[in-house]
Design an enzyme around this catalytic site. Sequence first.
Site, PDB file in Angstrom:
ATOM      1  N   TYR A  75       0.604  -1.430   0.324  1.00 14.67           N
ATOM      2  CA  TYR A  75       0.105   0.358   0.165  1.00 14.67           C
ATOM      3  C   TYR A  75       0.652   0.980  -0.204  1.00 14.67           C
ATOM      4  O   TYR A  75       0.263   2.283  -0.957  1.00 14.67           O
ATOM      5  CB  TYR A  75      -0.595   0.400   1.318  1.00 14.67           C
ATOM      6  CG  TYR A  75      -1.749   0.867   0.958  1.00 14.67           C
ATOM      7  CD1 TYR A  75      -3.156   1.056   0.083  1.00 14.67           C
ATOM      8  CD2 TYR A  75      -1.314   2.442   1.368  1.00 14.67           C
ATOM      9  CE1 TYR A  75      -3.867   2.100   0.310  1.00 14.67           C
ATOM     10  CE2 TYR A  75      -2.747   3.739   1.422  1.00 14.67           C
ATOM     11  CZ  TYR A  75      -3.859   2.971   0.604  1.00 14.67           C
ATOM     12  OH  TYR A  75      -5.090   4.325   0.301  1.00 14.67           O
ATOM     13  N   PHE A 127      -6.793  20.852 -25.305  1.00 18.06           N
ATOM     14  CA  PHE A 127      -7.585  19.361 -24.974  1.00 18.06           C
ATOM     15  C   PHE A 127      -8.214  19.255 -23.807  1.00 18.06           C
ATOM     16  O   PHE A 127      -8.350  20.076 -22.752  1.00 18.06           O
ATOM     17  CB  PHE A 127      -5.972  17.943 -24.528  1.00 18.06           C
ATOM     18  CG  PHE A 127      -6.523  16.858 -24.767  1.00 18.06           C
ATOM     19  CD1 PHE A 127      -6.281  16.263 -26.463  1.00 18.06           C
ATOM     20  CD2 PHE A 127      -6.863  15.901 -23.666  1.00 18.06           C
ATOM     21  CE1 PHE A 127      -6.881  14.994 -26.328  1.00 18.06           C
ATOM     22  CE2 PHE A 127      -7.245  14.816 -24.599  1.00 18.06           C
ATOM     23  CZ  PHE A 127      -7.216  14.274 -25.224  1.00 18.06           C
ATOM     24  N   THR A 128      -9.337  18.095 -24.631  1.00 17.40           N
ATOM     25  CA  THR A 128     -10.874  18.208 -24.199  1.00 17.40           C
ATOM     26  C   THR A 128     -11.078  18.319 -22.785  1.00 17.40           C
ATOM     27  O   THR A 128     -11.012  19.112 -21.826  1.00 17.40           O
ATOM     28  CB  THR A 128     -11.075  16.604 -24.927  1.00 17.40           C
ATOM     29  OG1 THR A 128     -10.220  16.559 -24.768  1.00 17.40           O
ATOM     30  CG2 THR A 128     -11.671  17.469 -25.706  1.00 17.40           C
ATOM     31  N   ASP A 217       1.800  19.666 -21.215  1.00 15.12           N
ATOM     32  CA  ASP A 217       1.237  18.238 -21.053  1.00 15.12           C
ATOM     33  C   ASP A 217       1.965  17.600 -21.959  1.00 15.12           C
ATOM     34  O   ASP A 217       2.463  17.984 -23.161  1.00 15.12           O
ATOM     35  CB  ASP A 217      -0.254  18.991 -22.089  1.00 15.12           C
ATOM     36  CG  ASP A 217      -0.145  17.093 -22.548  1.00 15.12           C
ATOM     37  OD1 ASP A 217      -0.108  16.393 -21.830  1.00 15.12           O
ATOM     38  OD2 ASP A 217      -1.962  17.238 -22.348  1.00 15.12           O
ATOM     39  N   LYS A 260      -0.448   7.329 -23.920  1.00 10.77           N
ATOM     40  CA  LYS A 260       0.094   7.336 -25.183  1.00 10.77           C
ATOM     41  C   LYS A 260       1.612   7.125 -25.341  1.00 10.77           C
ATOM     42  O   LYS A 260       1.960   6.013 -24.844  1.00 10.77           O
ATOM     43  CB  LYS A 260       0.059   9.399 -25.031  1.00 10.77           C
ATOM     44  CG  LYS A 260      -0.988   9.394 -24.384  1.00 10.77           C
ATOM     45  CD  LYS A 260      -2.939   8.700 -25.190  1.00 10.77           C
ATOM     46  CE  LYS A 260      -3.933   9.165 -24.748  1.00 10.77           C
ATOM     47  NZ  LYS A 260      -4.239  10.658 -24.143  1.00 10.77           N
ATOM     48  N   ARG A 384     -14.574  12.995 -36.638  1.00  9.23           N
ATOM     49  CA  ARG A 384     -14.172  14.541 -35.888  1.00  9.23           C
ATOM     50  C   ARG A 384     -14.485  15.728 -36.688  1.00  9.23           C
ATOM     51  O   ARG A 384     -13.847  16.169 -37.743  1.00  9.23           O
ATOM     52  CB  ARG A 384     -12.355  14.636 -35.392  1.00  9.23           C
ATOM     53  CG  ARG A 384     -11.870  13.367 -34.337  1.00  9.23           C
ATOM     54  CD  ARG A 384     -12.091  14.070 -33.246  1.00  9.23           C
ATOM     55  NE  ARG A 384     -12.765  13.746 -32.005  1.00  9.23           N
ATOM     56  CZ  ARG A 384     -12.234  13.496 -30.450  1.00  9.23           C
ATOM     57  NH1 ARG A 384     -11.530  13.854 -30.636  1.00  9.23           N
ATOM     58  NH2 ARG A 384     -13.431  13.143 -30.401  1.00  9.23           N
ATOM     59  N   PHE A 451     -21.350  12.566 -29.483  1.00 14.34           N
ATOM     60  CA  PHE A 451     -20.449  11.485 -30.159  1.00 14.34           C
ATOM     61  C   PHE A 451     -19.872  10.304 -30.201  1.00 14.34           C
ATOM     62  O   PHE A 451     -19.987   9.027 -30.524  1.00 14.34           O
ATOM     63  CB  PHE A 451     -19.415  11.765 -30.625  1.00 14.34           C
ATOM     64  CG  PHE A 451     -18.309  12.879 -30.400  1.00 14.34           C
ATOM     65  CD1 PHE A 451     -18.262  13.703 -29.421  1.00 14.34           C
ATOM     66  CD2 PHE A 451     -16.933  11.286 -29.145  1.00 14.34           C
ATOM     67  CE1 PHE A 451     -17.176  13.460 -27.932  1.00 14.34           C
ATOM     68  CE2 PHE A 451     -16.076  11.468 -28.341  1.00 14.34           C
ATOM     69  CZ  PHE A 451     -16.223  12.694 -27.621  1.00 14.34           C
TER      70      PHE A 451
HETATM   71  C1  LIG Z   1      -4.932  11.587 -24.073  1.00 19.82           C
HETATM   72  C2  LIG Z   1      -4.677  12.990 -23.817  1.00 19.82           C
HETATM   73  C3  LIG Z   1      -5.154  13.245 -21.905  1.00 19.82           C
HETATM   74  C4  LIG Z   1      -5.754  12.758 -21.180  1.00 19.82           C
HETATM   75  O1  LIG Z   1      -4.987  11.738 -20.600  1.00 19.82           O
HETATM   76  P1  LIG Z   1      -6.149  10.203 -20.087  1.00 19.82           P
HETATM   77  O2  LIG Z   1      -5.041   9.695 -19.236  1.00 19.82           O
HETATM   78  O3  LIG Z   1      -6.788   9.993 -21.448  1.00 19.82           O
HETATM   79  O4  LIG Z   1      -6.222  10.959 -19.064  1.00 19.82           O
HETATM   80  C5  LIG Z   1      -4.228  14.636 -22.022  1.00 19.82           C
HETATM   81  N1  LIG Z   1      -3.310  15.642 -22.743  1.00 19.82           N
HETATM   82  C6  LIG Z   1      -3.440  15.091 -24.393  1.00 19.82           C
HETATM   83  C7  LIG Z   1      -3.074  15.475 -25.318  1.00 19.82           C
HETATM   84  C8  LIG Z   1      -3.668  13.226 -24.099  1.00 19.82           C
HETATM   85  O5  LIG Z   1      -3.583  12.877 -25.138  1.00 19.82           O
END
Ligand SMILES: *Cc1c(COP(=O)(O)O)cnc(C)c1O
Length: 459
Positions: A75, A127-128, A217, A260, A384, A451
Amino acid sequence: MPLNRRSWAEPFKIKVVEPLRITTRQQREQAIAEAGYNTFLLKSRDVYIDLLTDSGTSAMSDRQWAGMMLGDEAYAGSENYYHLEDAVHRYYGYKHLIPTHQGRGAEHIISRVLIKDGDVVPGNMYFTTTRLHQEMAGARFADVIIDQAHDPASEHPFKGDVDLDKLEKVLQENPGRVPYVSVAGTVNMAGGQPISLANMKAVYALAQRYGVRVILDATRIAENAWFIQQREPGCQNRSVAELVFELCSFSDGCTMSAKKDPLANIGGFLAVNDDEVAQAARNLLVVFEGLQTYGGMAGRDMEAVAIGIGESVQDDHIRARIGQVLYLGDKLRQWGIPIVLPVGGHGIFLDARAFLPHIPQTQYPAQALAAALYLDSGVRSMERGIVSSGRDPATGHERAPKLELVRLTIPRRVYTQAHMDVTAESVYSVFEDRDNLRGLRMTYEPKMLRFFQARFEPC
Ligand SMILES: *Cc1c(COP(=O)(O)O)cnc(C)c1O
C-alpha cells in the site's frame, strides 16, 4: 528500384500474437446497423484493424511484461514507485513525482492546486480533458496558438507553436490572474502538430518575466521531440531523449498520460519542481486518487510505465512509430485522397468535406465515411467533425466546425506496415465508390459528449 533506396522496418520482432477476426461484409452490415452507424458502439470483436485511438492501446515490450511480475503491491512505499520516480528524474528532469490513475487525474490535481476562481489559463489550443479541468477549477481558457494551426491547408512545420504576441497580451491584460501557461507537446486537437524547441524556450522566458509558471502537457513529448530532430535547424544530430529532457527544462512541471507515449495500457502522473506545489498536490492526491506512492496505479503498472518511458525516447522506436503514420499518409496522398497536412505524430485525418462534397454537413459526412470504411474492410476509425462538436449551449444549434474529419489513429507497436497497406487500400476503395455514399440522419442524441453514444441511420 533506385540503388540508393533503403526501406526501414519495425525495430522489433514478434513474440506473442493476438489473432484478428476477419468478418464478412454481411456480418459487418449487421454490426454497424446494430451500432447505429457509430464506430464507438461497435464491439471490438467485430473490428479487424482498430484505429479508433492510440490511448492505452500500445503493445508492451517483453521487458515491460517482465516488469509486471515485479509488481510490489505494498500500500505504501512500493518499490515500483521509486523506479518510476527514477525514470521521471532521468528522462524528464522534474523533482517531484505525483502518480495518478491516468492523464486527466494529473490535470484535475494541478488545476485545483494552482487555479483560483476568475483566473485565465493561456494555452496552445486545447485538449478536451485539460480544458475541462481548468474550467471546472474556475479558469477561462485563452487560445494563444499561432493562426496557422487553425488552417488545415497550412504546411507550417511547427503548427503547435505559441504566438508570443498573443501570449504577452494575455499576461499584460490579466496581472496576477494567470496561474500558469499550459503548453502541449504535439497538439492533439490540431492533428498532432509539434511545438519547436525555440518556441518552447521563448514561452518559458516570457512567462518567467511575468513571474508565471509553465505547465507542460508531456503526453506526446517524445513524438514532439522527433519532429524537432527532423525539422528544426541545429537539432539533426541530437537524440530524442536529449530533446525531450531539454523541452521539459523549459517548464515548471508536467501532466502525463502514460497511455500515450510511455507505452502503457493505463497510468499517468503529475511532476513538478516546486516543493510547496508538490505538497499541496499530494494532499489532494490522497483524497481523489490514492496514497502518494501509488496514486491509483497498481505497483505492476507503475513498473510498466517506468520501463515504457525509457523505451519511448529511443530514436529507433519513435522513428518507426511516426514513420508508420507517415507511410500511411504518403500512400493516401499519392492516390489523391484528401488528408490534413502536414501529417502529425499519431494519425491521419481524412478530409470528409473534400471526400464527400455531395453530402451536406447536416447529414454528417465524416460519420458516414467512418461507417463506410468499416463496412468496406472492418477498419475502425473515428468521426471528428460536426457530431463531435455538439451543440452551442446558448442557442441549442449544432456547431458546424470548419474541419469535418475522420481520424485514423495508429496504436504504437501494434500493427505492421502490411496493416497500413490494407487500411490505405480500403480508404481508396471507399474513395472510388464515394459518389454512391449517402449521408446519415441522427436517431438518438445524448445531451453531453454526444459522439460517444449517438445513433444514426442512412438517409
Ligand atoms: C489523452 C490525452 C490526455 C488525457 O489523458 P487520459 O490518460 O486519457 O486521461 C491529455 N492530453 C493529451 C494531449 C492527450 O492526448
